[in-house]
Design a protein around this motif. Structure first.
Motif, PDB file in Angstrom:
ATOM      1  N   GLY A 174       0.806  -1.203   0.000  1.00 57.98           N
ATOM      2  CA  GLY A 174       0.000   0.000   0.000  1.00 57.98           C
ATOM      3  C   GLY A 174       0.844   1.260   0.000  1.00 57.98           C
ATOM      4  O   GLY A 174       2.051   1.221   0.132  1.00 57.98           O
ATOM      5  N   GLU A 175       0.193   2.373  -0.137  1.00 55.16           N
ATOM      6  CA  GLU A 175       0.942   3.630  -0.185  1.00 55.16           C
ATOM      7  C   GLU A 175       1.508   3.937   1.184  1.00 55.16           C
ATOM      8  O   GLU A 175       1.016   3.495   2.213  1.00 55.16           O
ATOM      9  N   VAL A 227       2.217   6.402   4.244  1.00 55.81           N
ATOM     10  CA  VAL A 227       1.639   7.584   4.857  1.00 55.81           C
ATOM     11  C   VAL A 227       2.679   8.259   5.709  1.00 55.81           C
ATOM     12  O   VAL A 227       3.371   7.616   6.470  1.00 55.81           O
ATOM     13  N   GLY A 228       2.803   9.558   5.577  1.00 54.26           N
ATOM     14  CA  GLY A 228       3.608  10.281   6.543  1.00 54.26           C
ATOM     15  C   GLY A 228       5.091  10.198   6.319  1.00 54.26           C
ATOM     16  O   GLY A 228       5.851   9.985   7.251  1.00 54.26           O
ATOM     17  N   LEU A 229       5.546  10.385   5.054  1.00 57.94           N
ATOM     18  CA  LEU A 229       6.974  10.314   4.804  1.00 57.94           C
ATOM     19  C   LEU A 229       7.714  11.424   5.500  1.00 57.94           C
ATOM     20  O   LEU A 229       8.882  11.284   5.841  1.00 57.94           O
ATOM     21  N   LEU A 254       6.591  13.286   8.263  1.00 59.24           N
ATOM     22  CA  LEU A 254       5.957  13.634   9.519  1.00 59.24           C
ATOM     23  C   LEU A 254       6.954  13.579  10.657  1.00 59.24           C
ATOM     24  O   LEU A 254       7.928  12.823  10.619  1.00 59.24           O
ATOM     25  N   TYR A 306      -7.160   9.619  15.660  1.00 58.63           N
ATOM     26  CA  TYR A 306      -7.212   8.526  14.698  1.00 58.63           C
ATOM     27  C   TYR A 306      -5.831   7.913  14.532  1.00 58.63           C
ATOM     28  O   TYR A 306      -4.815   8.613  14.618  1.00 58.63           O
ATOM     29  N   GLN A 341      -3.559   5.703  11.735  1.00 60.69           N
ATOM     30  CA  GLN A 341      -3.546   5.309  10.336  1.00 60.69           C
ATOM     31  C   GLN A 341      -2.314   4.476  10.023  1.00 60.69           C
ATOM     32  O   GLN A 341      -1.189   4.969  10.120  1.00 60.69           O
ATOM     33  N   GLY A 372      -1.365   2.140   3.999  1.00 62.55           N
ATOM     34  CA  GLY A 372      -2.292   1.485   3.085  1.00 62.55           C
ATOM     35  C   GLY A 372      -3.709   1.368   3.595  1.00 62.55           C
ATOM     36  O   GLY A 372      -4.549   0.734   2.947  1.00 62.55           O
ATOM     37  N   LYS A 373      -3.971   1.971   4.754  1.00 61.39           N
ATOM     38  CA  LYS A 373      -5.311   1.877   5.333  1.00 61.39           C
ATOM     39  C   LYS A 373      -5.872   3.276   5.610  1.00 61.39           C
ATOM     40  O   LYS A 373      -5.141   4.257   5.640  1.00 61.39           O
ATOM     41  N   GLY A 374      -7.177   3.314   5.822  1.00 65.27           N
ATOM     42  CA  GLY A 374      -7.794   4.562   6.212  1.00 65.27           C
ATOM     43  C   GLY A 374      -7.635   4.813   7.702  1.00 65.27           C
ATOM     44  O   GLY A 374      -7.264   3.906   8.461  1.00 65.27           O
ATOM     45  N   PRO A 375      -7.875   6.038   8.155  1.00 57.01           N
ATOM     46  CA  PRO A 375      -7.791   6.344   9.589  1.00 57.01           C
ATOM     47  C   PRO A 375      -8.766   5.501  10.405  1.00 57.01           C
ATOM     48  O   PRO A 375      -9.897   5.267   9.981  1.00 57.01           O
ATOM     49  N   PHE A 399     -10.604   5.123  14.166  1.00 58.61           N
ATOM     50  CA  PHE A 399     -10.961   5.832  15.397  1.00 58.61           C
ATOM     51  C   PHE A 399     -10.305   5.181  16.610  1.00 58.61           C
ATOM     52  O   PHE A 399     -10.309   3.953  16.762  1.00 58.61           O
ATOM     53  N   PHE A 424      -3.225  10.934  14.030  1.00 58.11           N
ATOM     54  CA  PHE A 424      -3.755  12.250  13.716  1.00 58.11           C
ATOM     55  C   PHE A 424      -4.757  12.673  14.782  1.00 58.11           C
ATOM     56  O   PHE A 424      -5.610  11.872  15.196  1.00 58.11           O
ATOM     57  N   ARG A 436      -8.768   0.537  -5.573  1.00 57.24           N
ATOM     58  CA  ARG A 436      -7.808   0.905  -4.544  1.00 57.24           C
ATOM     59  C   ARG A 436      -6.695   1.777  -5.104  1.00 57.24           C
ATOM     60  O   ARG A 436      -6.168   2.637  -4.412  1.00 57.24           O
ATOM     61  N   TYR A 437      -6.349   1.538  -6.350  1.00 56.71           N
ATOM     62  CA  TYR A 437      -5.310   2.321  -7.021  1.00 56.71           C
ATOM     63  C   TYR A 437      -5.810   2.692  -8.416  1.00 56.71           C
ATOM     64  O   TYR A 437      -6.431   1.879  -9.095  1.00 56.71           O
ATOM     65  N   LEU A 490       0.259  13.195   0.265  1.00 48.23           N
ATOM     66  CA  LEU A 490       1.321  12.412   0.908  1.00 48.23           C
ATOM     67  C   LEU A 490       1.939  13.184   2.064  1.00 48.23           C
ATOM     68  O   LEU A 490       2.345  14.336   1.911  1.00 48.23           O
ATOM     69  N   GLY A 491       1.977  12.552   3.213  1.00 43.27           N
ATOM     70  CA  GLY A 491       2.599  13.167   4.373  1.00 43.27           C
ATOM     71  C   GLY A 491       1.745  14.162   5.110  1.00 43.27           C
ATOM     72  O   GLY A 491       2.228  14.845   6.014  1.00 43.27           O
ATOM     73  N   LEU A 503     -10.251   9.526   0.463  1.00 39.14           N
ATOM     74  CA  LEU A 503     -10.852   8.743   1.528  1.00 39.14           C
ATOM     75  C   LEU A 503     -12.341   9.022   1.627  1.00 39.14           C
ATOM     76  O   LEU A 503     -12.777  10.166   1.516  1.00 39.14           O
ATOM     77  N   PHE A 541     -13.743   5.245   8.357  1.00 44.27           N
ATOM     78  CA  PHE A 541     -13.094   5.491   7.076  1.00 44.27           C
ATOM     79  C   PHE A 541     -12.894   4.206   6.281  1.00 44.27           C
ATOM     80  O   PHE A 541     -12.645   3.130   6.846  1.00 44.27           O
ATOM     81  N   GLY A 542     -12.945   4.356   4.964  1.00 41.33           N
ATOM     82  CA  GLY A 542     -12.549   3.287   4.069  1.00 41.33           C
ATOM     83  C   GLY A 542     -11.049   3.298   3.863  1.00 41.33           C
ATOM     84  O   GLY A 542     -10.353   4.175   4.395  1.00 41.33           O
ATOM     85  N   PRO A 543     -10.524   2.344   3.066  1.00 43.67           N
ATOM     86  CA  PRO A 543      -9.075   2.245   2.871  1.00 43.67           C
ATOM     87  C   PRO A 543      -8.519   3.298   1.928  1.00 43.67           C
ATOM     88  O   PRO A 543      -7.305   3.498   1.878  1.00 43.67           O
TER      89      PRO A 543
END
Lengths: 116, 115
Positions: free
Chosen positions: A1-2, A4-6, A8, A36, A38, A41-44, A46, A89, B9-10, B39-40, B91, B106-108
């Protein structure tokens, strides 16, 4: 997956230690705050929330503290585990009573890395 | 039970192409939100639906962005004439009611890359 937070801010802790993640918010009208988690590759997801009429709320292994005077929110994780590694977050929303839903305003996020 | 799902997804698009992103909220959830996450960074609000009504679209960055939820369940976010700055994760979130403190699930996300 992508990823997140490169770019941060990162908090690195040892497994078993306690973690504290901080967040500053700017909107004095915000009345409801949420943390949240995260993973890549996933959504946030809770974790815990708090209303502005409280200054502390506890969940399972997590505690949220709210200081409205300085507009500061923190998330404390007890006995941090490798599975806690993720980007965290804070989010805020003004509480309205018109049942029109409320968009979340997210902070910049903090990456938590747990070393085994 | 099933959570929020999103498809694809992509997605890779060439600049100028139109794309459509789908969100299946949790069954019975009244509220549906779209967010954009660069991103980020943290997610940023795009638009909000209460059942089939789009009550807030203040976060949509341009008139190239359009969202709909015609039957109050599935929602589609459409981006016309995509630009490189549209590259982000999109999202979707849903909540059971329309209250201000209802938890958003949230979804993925859909990772959009515009070449």
């Amino acid at each position: 997956g992508e990823s997140v937070g490169l770019h941060l801010p990162t908090l690195s802790v040892q497994e078993g230690d306690n973690s504290i993640i901080n967040c500053a918010y700017s909107n004095s009208a915000s009345d409801y705050f949420i943390w949240y988690k995260q993973e890549s590759g996933k959504g946030p997801q809770f974790i815990i929330d708090i209303r502005s009429n409280m200054d502390k709320r506890q969940g399972q292994r997590v505690t949220v503290l709210l200081n409205k005077t300085v507009k500061h929110l923190s998330l404390q994780i007890a006995a941090t585990q490798p599975g806690d590694s993720a980007v965290y977050f804070c989010a805020e929303t003004p509480s309205m009573n018109n049942n029109a839903g409320n968009m979340l305003t997210f902070g910049g996020g903090t990456r938590l890395m747990v070393k085994p | 039970g099933a959570g929020v799902s999103q498809s694809p997804r992509y997605k890779v698009a060439k600049r100028g192409q139109d794309v459509a992103l789908r969100c299946d909220p949790i069954s019975g959830h009244v509220s549906l939100f779209w967010y954009q996450q660069a991103l980020g960074q943290g997610p940023e609000f795009l638009t909000y639906f209460q059942n089939e009504a789009q009550l807030d679209k203040s976060g949509l960055p341009s008139d190239r962005f359009f969202a709909e939820r015609p039957e109050g369940s599935v929602s589609t976010l459409k981006i016309q004439r995509t630009q490189q700055e549209d590259s982000a994760v999109y999202l979707c979130a849903s909540s059971l009611r329309a209250g201000s403190t209802d938890t958003q699930y949230f979804g993925p996300g859909t990772r959009l890359t515009v070449l």
